[in-house]
Design an enzyme around this catalytic site. Structure first.
Site, PDB file in Angstrom:
ATOM      1  N   SER A   1     -12.410  26.868  83.282  1.00  0.00           N
ATOM      2  CA  SER A   1     -13.352  26.945  82.376  1.00  0.00           C
ATOM      3  C   SER A   1     -14.703  27.785  81.472  1.00  0.00           C
ATOM      4  O   SER A   1     -15.758  27.318  82.489  1.00  0.00           O
ATOM      5  CB  SER A   1     -14.232  25.500  81.227  1.00  0.00           C
ATOM      6  OG  SER A   1     -13.140  24.976  81.181  1.00  0.00           O
TER       7      SER A   1
ATOM      8  N   ASP B   1      -3.215  14.026  75.495  1.00  0.00           N
ATOM      9  CA  ASP B   1      -4.396  14.733  76.130  1.00  0.00           C
ATOM     10  C   ASP B   1      -4.852  13.731  74.554  1.00  0.00           C
ATOM     11  O   ASP B   1      -6.843  13.283  75.714  1.00  0.00           O
ATOM     12  CB  ASP B   1      -4.630  15.715  76.434  1.00  0.00           C
ATOM     13  CG  ASP B   1      -5.436  15.722  77.564  1.00  0.00           C
ATOM     14  OD1 ASP B   1      -5.612  14.899  77.918  1.00  0.00           O
ATOM     15  OD2 ASP B   1      -6.570  17.202  78.345  1.00  0.00           O
TER      16      ASP B   1
ATOM     17  N   CYS C   1      -2.334  21.468  50.657  1.00  0.00           N
ATOM     18  CA  CYS C   1      -1.141  22.747  51.830  1.00  0.00           C
ATOM     19  C   CYS C   1       0.147  22.776  50.900  1.00  0.00           C
ATOM     20  O   CYS C   1       0.669  23.265  51.326  1.00  0.00           O
ATOM     21  CB  CYS C   1      -0.939  21.441  52.698  1.00  0.00           C
ATOM     22  SG  CYS C   1      -2.109  21.219  54.435  1.00  0.00           S
TER      23      CYS C   1
END
Length: 370
Positions: A131, A286, A326
């Protein structure tokens, strides 16, 4: 032949940094137990037995270690894990490893030396995700250690260790509302540091769903601002033969040329994931390692049972209603309305993805084809 990825959090949500925007701190704080501690060897061994019991010759398995900071589990844990995996794995099952880190373990002057870590990573062919949020000012704005001090110099030291030991790595750069305005500064770091692979990760709003985005959270407009500035910089380097692998560009090319992308969620459909907390508990994503989404435990369930539970889970099966803006979009078949956790950060009413594709898709595909 099967290809599976198991994402493991061997140190749960424990971390030696205090990043202001940490999404996993937010996730952990929303659970009954914020931290499951360090994964024991008994849990690791049971996990490996239950994974390998379902694999046969020719299969591939990737163990991707994440956190928190996985390095806090200690080098001895990873030595045990890789040795146990080698011992248990059926013949001709290919094992791969990935390790996502803030880099402090590779710049520390106490405890296990950075060289010891790097020798282990190289010997076991680990792919490292490191990172780094750009230059000193941008990085130190949010990525602080436990004492509130910036970590930029230590992360660059970690990068130099990886270079020294010739370990494969990619840079993970979090895009905040501030850093999205600084694409040129971030790109200069990429070029000056000879970074070959980079993934830009949108900074997310909190799980609480506040009416207004968090101050650091990315928006669709800022997403577009960043990539429209980055794209010509990347293209000019590519034309000179200096190829920098930007994950989103390669994902878009993958969708166009091969019909799929490497990054989960970019197509708008949740891909079944197996995320394992330190106690062996499993979850489908996650971003949602939450009590209500638990799908099993790899100390008790086989990988097949866990995978089937993920596929059949409400999290994966729930229908998503596409917003009005959309409808009629030329790219709806690509993004499907976007990842639900990154919706406000990338898509939303002022869709940054749509704006970028409108302006840059043709040139992006042409550049990649060259």
């Amino acid at each position: 032949m099967k290809r599976l990825t198991v994402m493991i959090k061997p140190a749960s949500s424990l971390c030696d940094m205090r990043c202001k925007y940490c999404f996993y701190y937010d996730v952990a704080a929303s659970r009954h137990n914020a931290s499951m501690g360090i994964m024991s060897r008994e849990v690791a061994s049971a996990l490996l037995h239950n994974v390998f019991s379902q694999l046969t010759a020719g299969d591939h398995i990737t163990f991707a270690f994440q956190g928190g900071e996985p390095g806090l589990a200690g080098l001895d844990y990873f030595k045990f894990f890789t040795a146990e995996a080698k011992k248990i794995a059926p013949s001709r099952v290919r094992i791969h490893y990935a390790f996502q880190t803030n880099g402090l373990i590779l710049s520390s002057v106490s405890g296990t030396s950075p060289d010891e870590w790097c020798n282990f990573f190289r010997e076991n062919d680990f792919l490292i995700g490191l990172s780094l949020d750009g230059d000193t000012a941008l990085h130190n704005l949010n990525r602080l250690d436990a004492n509130g001090k910036g970590t930029h110099s230590r992360v660059l030291s970690a990068k130099k260790m990886l270079d020294k030991h010739r370990i494969s790595y990619n840079i993970l750069c979090v895009l905040t509302s501030e850093s999205a305005r600084r694409a040129k500064r971030i790109w200069d770091v990429i070029i000056n540091e000879n970074i070959r692979h980079v993934q830009f990760i949108p900074c997310l709003e909190s799980l609480g769903g506040k009416p207004e985005p968090d101050a650091t959270a990315l928006t669709g407009a800022k997403f577009f601002q960043f990539y429209r500035t980055l794209f010509p910089l990347w293209k000019n380097e590519a034309k000179k033969g200096n190829i920098v692998h930007v994950r989103m560009f390669e994902d878009l090319a993958g969708i166009y040329f091969a019909g799929h992308a490497a990054t989960c969620g970019i197509s708008g459909r949740c891909s079944p994931q197996i995320v394992v907390e330190a106690d062996g508990s499993t979850y489908p994503c996650d971003f949602y390692v939450l009590d209500e989404y638990k799908t099993g435990n790899l100390t008790e369930n086989s990988i097949k049972e866990v995978f089937e539970a993920v596929v059949e889970s409400e999290f994966i099966q729930e229908a998503r209603t596409q917003p009005a803006w959309c409808k009629g979009c030329a790219y709806i078949g690509w993004c499907g309305g976007g990842c639900k956790r990154m919706f406000r950060a990338v898509y939303g009413e002022n869709c940054g993805m749509r704006a970028f594709l409108d302006e840059c898709l043709h040139e992006l595909l042409a550049t990649i084809q060259q």
